[in-house]
Design a protein around this motif. Sequence first.
Motif, PDB file in Angstrom:
ATOM      1  N   ARG A  18      -4.621  -1.817   7.344  1.00  0.00           N
ATOM      2  CA  ARG A  18      -5.339  -2.266   8.546  1.00  0.00           C
ATOM      3  C   ARG A  18      -6.689  -2.894   8.208  1.00  0.00           C
ATOM      4  O   ARG A  18      -7.090  -3.879   8.809  1.00  0.00           O
ATOM      5  CB  ARG A  18      -5.517  -1.111   9.524  1.00  0.00           C
ATOM      6  CG  ARG A  18      -4.228  -0.740  10.192  1.00  0.00           C
ATOM      7  CD  ARG A  18      -4.444   0.299  11.242  1.00  0.00           C
ATOM      8  NE  ARG A  18      -3.217   0.495  11.999  1.00  0.00           N
ATOM      9  CZ  ARG A  18      -3.119   1.295  13.026  1.00  0.00           C
ATOM     10  NH1 ARG A  18      -4.159   1.988  13.431  1.00  0.00           N
ATOM     11  NH2 ARG A  18      -1.971   1.415  13.659  1.00  0.00           N
ATOM     12  N   ARG A  19      -7.377  -2.329   7.237  1.00  0.00           N
ATOM     13  CA  ARG A  19      -8.674  -2.879   6.828  1.00  0.00           C
ATOM     14  C   ARG A  19      -8.505  -4.297   6.283  1.00  0.00           C
ATOM     15  O   ARG A  19      -9.246  -5.214   6.651  1.00  0.00           O
ATOM     16  CB  ARG A  19      -9.321  -1.981   5.786  1.00  0.00           C
ATOM     17  CG  ARG A  19     -10.713  -2.478   5.368  1.00  0.00           C
ATOM     18  CD  ARG A  19     -11.234  -1.755   4.156  1.00  0.00           C
ATOM     19  NE  ARG A  19     -10.322  -2.046   3.053  1.00  0.00           N
ATOM     20  CZ  ARG A  19     -10.179  -1.282   1.984  1.00  0.00           C
ATOM     21  NH1 ARG A  19     -10.848  -0.162   1.885  1.00  0.00           N
ATOM     22  NH2 ARG A  19      -9.349  -1.625   1.023  1.00  0.00           N
ATOM     23  N   ASP A  20      -7.537  -4.511   5.402  1.00  0.00           N
ATOM     24  CA  ASP A  20      -7.307  -5.840   4.845  1.00  0.00           C
ATOM     25  C   ASP A  20      -6.866  -6.824   5.918  1.00  0.00           C
ATOM     26  O   ASP A  20      -7.311  -7.968   5.949  1.00  0.00           O
ATOM     27  CB  ASP A  20      -6.275  -5.783   3.725  1.00  0.00           C
ATOM     28  CG  ASP A  20      -6.869  -5.271   2.413  1.00  0.00           C
ATOM     29  OD1 ASP A  20      -8.070  -4.933   2.382  1.00  0.00           O
ATOM     30  OD2 ASP A  20      -6.112  -5.204   1.425  1.00  0.00           O
ATOM     31  N   ARG A  26     -10.699 -11.516  10.875  1.00  0.00           N
ATOM     32  CA  ARG A  26     -12.117 -11.805  11.156  1.00  0.00           C
ATOM     33  C   ARG A  26     -12.574 -13.085  10.474  1.00  0.00           C
ATOM     34  O   ARG A  26     -13.342 -13.850  11.049  1.00  0.00           O
ATOM     35  CB  ARG A  26     -12.982 -10.622  10.746  1.00  0.00           C
ATOM     36  CG  ARG A  26     -12.830  -9.466  11.692  1.00  0.00           C
ATOM     37  CD  ARG A  26     -13.663  -8.293  11.278  1.00  0.00           C
ATOM     38  NE  ARG A  26     -13.500  -7.204  12.236  1.00  0.00           N
ATOM     39  CZ  ARG A  26     -13.802  -5.960  11.991  1.00  0.00           C
ATOM     40  NH1 ARG A  26     -14.312  -5.617  10.811  1.00  0.00           N
ATOM     41  NH2 ARG A  26     -13.616  -5.034  12.908  1.00  0.00           N
ATOM     42  N   ARG A  67      -2.002   3.231   5.248  1.00  0.00           N
ATOM     43  CA  ARG A  67      -2.138   2.586   6.560  1.00  0.00           C
ATOM     44  C   ARG A  67      -3.572   2.102   6.790  1.00  0.00           C
ATOM     45  O   ARG A  67      -3.796   1.010   7.291  1.00  0.00           O
ATOM     46  CB  ARG A  67      -1.719   3.561   7.650  1.00  0.00           C
ATOM     47  CG  ARG A  67      -1.795   2.981   9.028  1.00  0.00           C
ATOM     48  CD  ARG A  67      -1.318   3.985  10.044  1.00  0.00           C
ATOM     49  NE  ARG A  67      -1.406   3.434  11.379  1.00  0.00           N
ATOM     50  CZ  ARG A  67      -1.395   4.151  12.460  1.00  0.00           C
ATOM     51  NH1 ARG A  67      -1.266   5.457  12.396  1.00  0.00           N
ATOM     52  NH2 ARG A  67      -1.483   3.578  13.630  1.00  0.00           N
ATOM     53  N   ARG A  68      -4.529   2.912   6.400  1.00  0.00           N
ATOM     54  CA  ARG A  68      -5.933   2.541   6.598  1.00  0.00           C
ATOM     55  C   ARG A  68      -6.291   1.305   5.772  1.00  0.00           C
ATOM     56  O   ARG A  68      -6.938   0.375   6.252  1.00  0.00           O
ATOM     57  CB  ARG A  68      -6.840   3.705   6.211  1.00  0.00           C
ATOM     58  CG  ARG A  68      -8.312   3.413   6.423  1.00  0.00           C
ATOM     59  CD  ARG A  68      -9.154   4.671   6.271  1.00  0.00           C
ATOM     60  NE  ARG A  68      -9.106   5.246   4.946  1.00  0.00           N
ATOM     61  CZ  ARG A  68      -9.927   4.888   3.955  1.00  0.00           C
ATOM     62  NH1 ARG A  68     -10.832   3.962   4.146  1.00  0.00           N
ATOM     63  NH2 ARG A  68      -9.841   5.482   2.787  1.00  0.00           N
ATOM     64  N   HIS A  69      -5.850   1.257   4.513  1.00  0.00           N
ATOM     65  CA  HIS A  69      -6.131   0.097   3.664  1.00  0.00           C
ATOM     66  C   HIS A  69      -5.422  -1.156   4.186  1.00  0.00           C
ATOM     67  O   HIS A  69      -5.992  -2.247   4.162  1.00  0.00           O
ATOM     68  CB  HIS A  69      -5.722   0.384   2.219  1.00  0.00           C
ATOM     69  CG  HIS A  69      -6.610   1.365   1.544  1.00  0.00           C
ATOM     70  ND1 HIS A  69      -7.914   1.099   1.190  1.00  0.00           N
ATOM     71  CD2 HIS A  69      -6.388   2.649   1.182  1.00  0.00           C
ATOM     72  CE1 HIS A  69      -8.450   2.160   0.624  1.00  0.00           C
ATOM     73  NE2 HIS A  69      -7.544   3.124   0.611  1.00  0.00           N
ATOM     74  N   ARG A 124      -7.520  -6.681   9.172  1.00  0.00           N
ATOM     75  CA  ARG A 124      -8.698  -6.977   9.998  1.00  0.00           C
ATOM     76  C   ARG A 124      -9.624  -7.964   9.305  1.00  0.00           C
ATOM     77  O   ARG A 124     -10.179  -8.865   9.931  1.00  0.00           O
ATOM     78  CB  ARG A 124      -9.474  -5.696  10.315  1.00  0.00           C
ATOM     79  CG  ARG A 124      -9.150  -5.087  11.633  1.00  0.00           C
ATOM     80  CD  ARG A 124     -10.163  -4.026  12.065  1.00  0.00           C
ATOM     81  NE  ARG A 124     -10.645  -3.153  11.008  1.00  0.00           N
ATOM     82  CZ  ARG A 124     -10.080  -2.004  10.644  1.00  0.00           C
ATOM     83  NH1 ARG A 124      -8.996  -1.578  11.245  1.00  0.00           N
ATOM     84  NH2 ARG A 124     -10.599  -1.282   9.682  1.00  0.00           N
ATOM     85  N   GLY A 125      -9.805  -7.808   8.007  1.00  0.00           N
ATOM     86  CA  GLY A 125     -10.661  -8.722   7.255  1.00  0.00           C
ATOM     87  C   GLY A 125     -10.161 -10.152   7.299  1.00  0.00           C
ATOM     88  O   GLY A 125     -10.939 -11.086   7.535  1.00  0.00           O
ATOM     89  N   GLN A 150      -3.702   7.166   2.484  1.00  0.00           N
ATOM     90  CA  GLN A 150      -4.637   6.058   2.697  1.00  0.00           C
ATOM     91  C   GLN A 150      -3.976   4.697   2.962  1.00  0.00           C
ATOM     92  O   GLN A 150      -4.651   3.768   3.361  1.00  0.00           O
ATOM     93  CB  GLN A 150      -5.526   5.909   1.455  1.00  0.00           C
ATOM     94  CG  GLN A 150      -6.261   7.152   1.062  1.00  0.00           C
ATOM     95  CD  GLN A 150      -7.486   7.411   1.897  1.00  0.00           C
ATOM     96  OE1 GLN A 150      -8.016   6.489   2.504  1.00  0.00           O
ATOM     97  NE2 GLN A 150      -7.932   8.645   1.944  1.00  0.00           N
ATOM     98  N   TYR A 153       0.869  -1.181   0.000  1.00  0.00           N
ATOM     99  CA  TYR A 153       0.000   0.000   0.000  1.00  0.00           C
ATOM    100  C   TYR A 153       0.900   1.224   0.000  1.00  0.00           C
ATOM    101  O   TYR A 153       1.557   1.519   0.983  1.00  0.00           O
ATOM    102  CB  TYR A 153      -0.894  -0.008   1.239  1.00  0.00           C
ATOM    103  CG  TYR A 153      -1.636  -1.316   1.418  1.00  0.00           C
ATOM    104  CD1 TYR A 153      -2.881  -1.498   0.856  1.00  0.00           C
ATOM    105  CD2 TYR A 153      -1.068  -2.366   2.137  1.00  0.00           C
ATOM    106  CE1 TYR A 153      -3.558  -2.698   1.010  1.00  0.00           C
ATOM    107  CE2 TYR A 153      -1.738  -3.560   2.300  1.00  0.00           C
ATOM    108  CZ  TYR A 153      -2.982  -3.729   1.731  1.00  0.00           C
ATOM    109  OH  TYR A 153      -3.639  -4.917   1.887  1.00  0.00           O
TER     110      TYR A 153
END
Length: 121
Positions: free
Chosen positions: A62-64, A70, A58-60, A66-67, A56, A51
Amino acid sequence: MVTNSEELDIRDIIGSSCFRVHRGRRVRHIEGRRSVYEGTAECGAVIVKVYRSAVQGRRHFRRDLRGVERLAERGIPTAAVAAGGRCVEGWALALEKIESLLRSLGDKGEALHKAYFGKEA
């Protein structure tokens, strides 16, 4: 980071470790945002998402991450995280490539792999 099409080197992952992907090949690139590579590391075949966006990235990342976490928490088969964190070019997430999933899908898995990576699995 990418010296040629044969080797992708991701350094400075959090925890001061080094993660090296050999025979790396870029399979997707979005200018200024992210690149996706496939290759081989010590743990086996991997997919690495880098990334690059300063705003953006760091946010992307962390989102991936976390996905993936989960999915694993819910018992849904997913790729294991091989490495992840800050790198020279932004943020990087390396996932073990799930080749067995493609095999279990048969012809559909082969077609999906070929459409995404441009070659047979």
